[in-house]
Design a protein around this motif. Structure first.
Motif, PDB file in Angstrom:
ATOM      1  N   ALA A   1      22.024 -58.213   6.088  1.00 28.70           N
ATOM      2  CA  ALA A   1      21.284 -57.395   4.791  1.00 28.70           C
ATOM      3  C   ALA A   1      22.316 -56.837   4.044  1.00 28.70           C
ATOM      4  N   ALA A   2      23.294 -56.015   4.583  1.00 29.78           N
ATOM      5  CA  ALA A   2      24.329 -55.429   3.961  1.00 29.78           C
ATOM      6  C   ALA A   2      25.050 -56.258   3.097  1.00 29.78           C
ATOM      7  N   ALA A   3      25.469 -57.124   3.311  1.00 31.53           N
ATOM      8  CA  ALA A   3      26.287 -58.425   2.909  1.00 31.53           C
ATOM      9  C   ALA A   3      25.895 -58.929   1.740  1.00 31.53           C
ATOM     10  N   VAL A   4      24.461 -58.892   1.842  1.00 30.72           N
ATOM     11  CA  VAL A   4      23.660 -59.624   0.792  1.00 30.72           C
ATOM     12  C   VAL A   4      23.582 -58.502  -0.379  1.00 30.72           C
ATOM     13  N   LEU A   5      23.391 -57.444  -0.114  1.00 30.09           N
ATOM     14  CA  LEU A   5      23.190 -56.185  -1.016  1.00 30.09           C
ATOM     15  C   LEU A   5      24.563 -56.260  -1.831  1.00 30.09           C
ATOM     16  N   LEU A   6      25.764 -56.098  -1.020  1.00 33.48           N
ATOM     17  CA  LEU A   6      26.985 -55.953  -1.554  1.00 33.48           C
ATOM     18  C   LEU A   6      27.268 -57.075  -2.620  1.00 33.48           C
ATOM     19  N   ALA A   7      26.767 -58.425  -2.039  1.00 33.15           N
ATOM     20  CA  ALA A   7      26.948 -59.552  -3.154  1.00 33.15           C
ATOM     21  C   ALA A   7      26.014 -59.437  -4.347  1.00 33.15           C
ATOM     22  N   GLY A   8      24.741 -58.940  -4.141  1.00 34.66           N
ATOM     23  CA  GLY A   8      23.829 -58.592  -5.281  1.00 34.66           C
ATOM     24  C   GLY A   8      24.670 -57.785  -6.374  1.00 34.66           C
ATOM     25  N   ALA A   9      25.271 -56.571  -5.854  1.00 43.03           N
ATOM     26  CA  ALA A   9      25.869 -55.391  -6.558  1.00 43.03           C
ATOM     27  C   ALA A   9      27.001 -56.091  -7.430  1.00 43.03           C
ATOM     28  N   GLY A  10      27.971 -57.039  -6.573  1.00 44.25           N
ATOM     29  CA  GLY A  10      28.795 -57.767  -7.673  1.00 44.25           C
ATOM     30  C   GLY A  10      28.452 -58.614  -8.479  1.00 44.25           C
ATOM     31  N   GLN A  11      27.256 -59.380  -8.181  1.00 41.83           N
ATOM     32  CA  GLN A  11      27.022 -60.058  -9.443  1.00 41.83           C
ATOM     33  C   GLN A  11      26.377 -59.511 -10.680  1.00 41.83           C
ATOM     34  N   ALA A  12      25.567 -58.153 -10.164  1.00 45.28           N
ATOM     35  CA  ALA A  12      25.140 -57.278 -11.207  1.00 45.28           C
ATOM     36  C   ALA A  12      26.413 -56.884 -12.061  1.00 45.28           C
ATOM     37  N   GLN A  13      27.399 -56.323 -11.468  1.00 47.55           N
ATOM     38  CA  GLN A  13      28.564 -55.867 -12.104  1.00 47.55           C
ATOM     39  C   GLN A  13      29.036 -56.796 -13.084  1.00 47.55           C
ATOM     40  N   ALA A  14      29.191 -58.076 -12.633  1.00 46.45           N
ATOM     41  CA  ALA A  14      29.735 -59.075 -13.448  1.00 46.45           C
ATOM     42  C   ALA A  14      29.049 -59.700 -14.858  1.00 46.45           C
ATOM     43  N   THR A  15      27.943 -59.067 -14.980  1.00 52.07           N
ATOM     44  CA  THR A  15      26.978 -59.487 -16.099  1.00 52.07           C
ATOM     45  C   THR A  15      27.321 -58.458 -17.416  1.00 52.07           C
ATOM     46  N   GLY A  16      27.459 -58.958 -18.684  1.00 53.43           N
ATOM     47  CA  GLY A  16      27.597 -58.332 -19.707  1.00 53.43           C
ATOM     48  C   GLY A  16      27.007 -58.994 -20.891  1.00 53.43           C
ATOM     49  N   TYR A  17      27.286 -58.703 -22.190  1.00 46.09           N
ATOM     50  CA  TYR A  17      26.759 -59.138 -23.354  1.00 46.09           C
ATOM     51  C   TYR A  17      27.890 -59.105 -24.211  1.00 46.09           C
ATOM     52  N   ARG A  18      27.628 -60.207 -25.275  1.00 46.79           N
ATOM     53  CA  ARG A  18      28.776 -60.582 -26.119  1.00 46.79           C
ATOM     54  C   ARG A  18      28.279 -60.123 -27.629  1.00 46.79           C
ATOM     55  N   TYR A  19      28.701 -59.252 -28.188  1.00 44.13           N
ATOM     56  CA  TYR A  19      28.293 -58.624 -29.202  1.00 44.13           C
ATOM     57  C   TYR A  19      29.184 -57.773 -29.886  1.00 44.13           C
ATOM     58  N   TRP A  20      29.059 -57.449 -31.410  1.00 40.97           N
ATOM     59  CA  TRP A  20      29.743 -56.580 -32.100  1.00 40.97           C
ATOM     60  C   TRP A  20      29.191 -55.073 -31.917  1.00 40.97           C
ATOM     61  N   SER A  21      30.095 -54.049 -31.372  1.00 40.56           N
ATOM     62  CA  SER A  21      29.969 -52.750 -31.331  1.00 40.56           C
ATOM     63  C   SER A  21      30.362 -51.904 -32.444  1.00 40.56           C
ATOM     64  N   PHE A  22      29.828 -50.968 -32.843  1.00 38.43           N
ATOM     65  CA  PHE A  22      30.081 -50.217 -34.142  1.00 38.43           C
ATOM     66  C   PHE A  22      30.822 -48.692 -33.625  1.00 38.43           C
ATOM     67  N   TRP A  23      31.950 -48.408 -34.308  1.00 35.13           N
ATOM     68  CA  TRP A  23      32.719 -46.992 -33.846  1.00 35.13           C
ATOM     69  C   TRP A  23      33.000 -46.259 -35.004  1.00 35.13           C
ATOM     70  N   GLU A  24      33.039 -44.850 -35.003  1.00 33.58           N
ATOM     71  CA  GLU A  24      33.438 -43.975 -35.944  1.00 33.58           C
ATOM     72  C   GLU A  24      34.742 -43.274 -35.516  1.00 33.58           C
ATOM     73  N   ARG A  25      35.563 -43.323 -36.594  1.00 33.72           N
ATOM     74  CA  ARG A  25      36.858 -42.289 -36.222  1.00 33.72           C
ATOM     75  C   ARG A  25      36.811 -40.897 -36.257  1.00 33.72           C
ATOM     76  N   SER A  26      37.117 -40.237 -35.227  1.00 35.65           N
ATOM     77  CA  SER A  26      36.865 -38.773 -35.402  1.00 35.65           C
ATOM     78  C   SER A  26      37.910 -38.102 -34.527  1.00 35.65           C
ATOM     79  N   GLY A  27      38.720 -37.191 -35.277  1.00 37.89           N
ATOM     80  CA  GLY A  27      39.612 -36.469 -34.377  1.00 37.89           C
ATOM     81  C   GLY A  27      40.861 -37.482 -33.860  1.00 37.89           C
TER      82      GLY A  27
END
Length: 214
Positions: free
Chosen positions: A13-39
């Motif tokens: 069960a622990a191994a399954v949980l660890l694998a699930g955590a790794g899969q969740a970690q690997a997910t992301g989104y491809r997008y434009w992020s917006f930043w402001e320059r300060s200091g």
């Protein structure tokens, strides 16, 4: 034997949980992020470009990358000095100048079949009450938005897609992203490993207790 089977079950069960955590970690989104320059450093914008009204002399940055969230997002790369970017654009009454930094990201973050354009900067002269989106439209058309007003493309890049979810196999983390946002290490895998150790210890303790009891 029952204790041994119980221990094996817990470890599985622990191994399954660890694998699930790794899969969740690997997910992301491809997008434009917006930043402001300060200091002298980039700060992830708290407003979207369509509502952010920057002052004359501000620096706005846009970065295309695969990120899990704002804490994982990549900053625009390279120099970002207003004086340098807007050196050839003098002040004018009734308008303001915003330096715009466009970082189209790395090939690793690009959608399949597309190549990111070279990073570039521009100085936008816009009305005094204009937004960061107006500054962007002035120097980097065409822009593309989705039906929810999410910024999908700058200067026509990328040609398609908008904030789509990707996995580590299709959108790998860029090397320069590590530490780029000042965020701490992700907790997904350490927590999973901790659960494995905890369950393993509990299983061993339980097996010994039953053996001595018998």
């Amino acid at each position: 034997m029952r204790a041994v089977r119980r221990a094996a079950s817990l470890l599985c069960a622990a191994a399954v949980l660890l694998a699930g955590a790794g899969q969740a970690q690997a997910t992301g989104y491809r997008y434009w992020s917006f930043w402001e320059r300060s200091g002298g450093r980039w700060t992830y914008a708290t407003q979207g470009p369509s509502t952010a009204r920057l002052d004359d002399g501000a620096v706005a940055g846009f970065r295309f990358a695969v990120s899990a969230d704002s804490a994982d997002a990549s900053r625009p790369r390279g120099a970002a000095d207003f004086g340098t970017i807007c050196a050839g654009t003098p002040a004018k009454a009734g308008t303001k100048r915003v330096a715009v930094v466009l970082d189209f990201g790395t090939p690793a973050d690009a959608p399949s079949g597309e190549t990111p354009p070279a990073r570039r900067t521009a100085c936008a002269r816009i009305p005094a009450d204009a937004t960061a989106a107006d500054a962007l439209a002035a120097v980097a058309p065409p822009l593309r938005y989705d039906t929810n007003a999410l910024l999908c493309a700058i200067a026509g890049y990328p040609k398609k897609g908008c904030g789509e979810q990707v996995s580590a196999s299709t959108g790998k983390k860029s090397p320069e992203r590590s530490g780029s946002s000042g965020s701490g290490p992700s907790l997904g895998l350490p927590v999973g490993a901790g659960v494995v150790a905890l369950l393993a210890g509990a299983a061993v303790w339980q097996a010994r207790r039953r053996r001595h009891a018998g």
